[in-house]
Motif scaffolding. Structure first.
Motif, short mmCIF file in Angstrom:
data_model
loop_
_atom_site.label_atom_id
_atom_site.label_comp_id
_atom_site.label_asym_id
_atom_site.label_seq_id
_atom_site.Cartn_x
_atom_site.Cartn_y
_atom_site.Cartn_z
N SER A 248 0.98 -1.21 0.08
CA SER A 248 -0.39 -0.01 0.03
C SER A 248 0.46 0.83 0.29
N HIS A 249 1.94 1.23 0.69
CA HIS A 249 3.16 2.30 0.77
C HIS A 249 3.68 2.25 -0.39
N ALA A 250 3.82 1.78 -1.10
CA ALA A 250 4.40 1.53 -2.34
C ALA A 250 3.70 1.87 -3.68
N HIS A 251 2.26 1.69 -3.80
CA HIS A 251 1.71 2.73 -4.58
C HIS A 251 1.34 3.57 -4.12
N ALA A 252 1.35 3.55 -3.23
CA ALA A 252 1.01 5.39 -2.67
C ALA A 252 1.91 6.33 -3.14
N GLY A 253 3.17 5.66 -3.06
CA GLY A 253 4.42 6.14 -3.43
C GLY A 253 4.54 6.55 -4.38
N LEU A 254 3.68 6.32 -5.92
CA LEU A 254 3.83 6.37 -7.39
C LEU A 254 2.65 7.13 -7.43
N SER A 255 2.07 7.37 -6.00
CA SER A 255 0.68 7.97 -6.51
C SER A 255 -1.02 6.64 -7.40
N GLN A 256 -0.03 5.83 -7.13
CA GLN A 256 -1.37 4.65 -7.85
C GLN A 256 -2.07 4.29 -6.41
N MET A 257 -3.67 5.72 -6.54
CA MET A 257 -4.42 5.80 -5.14
C MET A 257 -4.98 3.81 -5.12
N SER A 258 -5.43 3.76 -6.40
CA SER A 258 -6.40 2.59 -6.41
C SER A 258 -6.29 1.68 -5.45
N GLU A 259 -4.51 1.16 -6.35
CA GLU A 259 -4.38 -0.07 -6.23
C GLU A 259 -3.85 0.02 -4.37
N ALA A 260 -3.32 1.36 -3.61
CA ALA A 260 -3.00 1.69 -2.30
C ALA A 260 -4.07 1.42 -1.68
N LEU A 261 -5.25 1.41 -1.93
CA LEU A 261 -5.83 1.17 -0.78
C LEU A 261 -6.60 -0.13 -1.35
#
Length: 280
Positions: free
Chosen positions: A245-258
């Motif tokens: 979740s942190h890694a995807h948020a770092g790429l601004s991929q918020m749906s994956e992060a969620l």
């Protein structure tokens, strides 16, 4: 009776605590009281079982009884004093904890167990690391590695390498963190242990998150998720999900992060992992 006591000890180490408890409860205590050797081993394993069952005050009382009887065995005393040290760490009696651990190491030294000393040094290092005393943590991690390399116990070295990773991440020395991640991964492959392979890959992923290399982190963490056995490594899967979740948020991929945050929430339900539940 001695055979039953040792069988109970084996069940303890296999985490089959109900079986260990059943065996110890079936032993007639009256028969033990007349034999100091049996009494020593029976009390030692009762203390071990109480420790494994998180009955810390009971474990402390039982294990201290093994220290002053007419019979003792040096390796068993080393193990008993290690547990007494760990119990003192749990209760924040830090000075007494280090004293017990040092006494334990003296017993291990006398019986020629480098592995025993190395494990004790790792436990002491972990305490200093948790309390942000990094110079002392470094001293004891170095000692631990010296002793464990003599014994060449790959599993114990694996867990030491994980502690080294935490240490180097803390001081932002990511090159050394990656070096120890590589050593941990090599050991996990040699041991053919999926849980350890997954843990090594998770550590690779966490190092890459700290370096802001989020694509690399995602690659490692997805691979880790495939290795965690569902029936044992719930904690590992929760941590890997949170890291993803942190890694995807770092790429601004918020749906994956969620998605991975929700996966962590799903895994953490009824796990008893309060801190991870809060994180999720």
């Amino acid at each position: 009776i001695m055979c039953q006591i040792l069988k109970a000890a084996a069940y303890c180490e296999m985490k089959e605590l109900e079986s260990a408890s059943h065996i110890l409860n079936s032993i007639d205590v009256k028969e033990i009281k007349s034999d100091p050797r049996l009494e020593f081993w029976y009390t030692s394993i009762r203390g071990l079982l109480s420790f494994r069952m998180d009955k810390f005050s009971v474990a402390y009382k039982e294990l201290t009884q093994t220290l002053h009887g007419p019979f003792s065995e040096e390796r068993a005393l080393a193990l008993n004093k290690r547990i007494l040290g760990r119990l003192c760490l749990e209760s924040k009696a830090y000075k007494q904890a280090i004293d017990w651990m040092n006494q334990s190491s003296q017993h291990f030294t006398r019986v020629g167990s480098n592995k025993g000393v190395g494990i004790n040094e790792r436990i002491i290092a972990h305490y200093y690391f948790r309390n942000d005393n990094l110079p002392e943590a470094l001293t004891h991690l170095t000692r631990s590695e010296t002793e464990l390399k003599k014994s060449d116990d790959k599993e114990e070295l694996f867990f030491l390498y994980i502690d080294w990773i935490d240490f180097y991440v803390k001081i932002k020395d990511f090159d050394n963190a990656l070096r120890y991640a590589s050593l941990a991964y090599q050991n996990s492959l040699e041991l053919k242990n999926n849980s350890l392979i997954a843990l090594a890959l998770t550590n690779y992923g966490e190092i890459e998150i700290h370096r802001n290399r989020f694509d690399n982190a995602i690659g490692y963490l997805r691979k880790a998720m495939a290795y965690y056995p569902n029936y044992r490594s719930q904690r590992g899967r929760i941590i890997a999900s949170l890291d993803l979740s942190h890694a995807h948020a770092g790429l601004s991929q918020m749906s994956e992060a969620l998605k991975y945050a929700q996966q962590a929430v799903y895994f953490v339900a009824n796990s008893g992992q309060m801190q991870l539940q809060e994180n999720a």
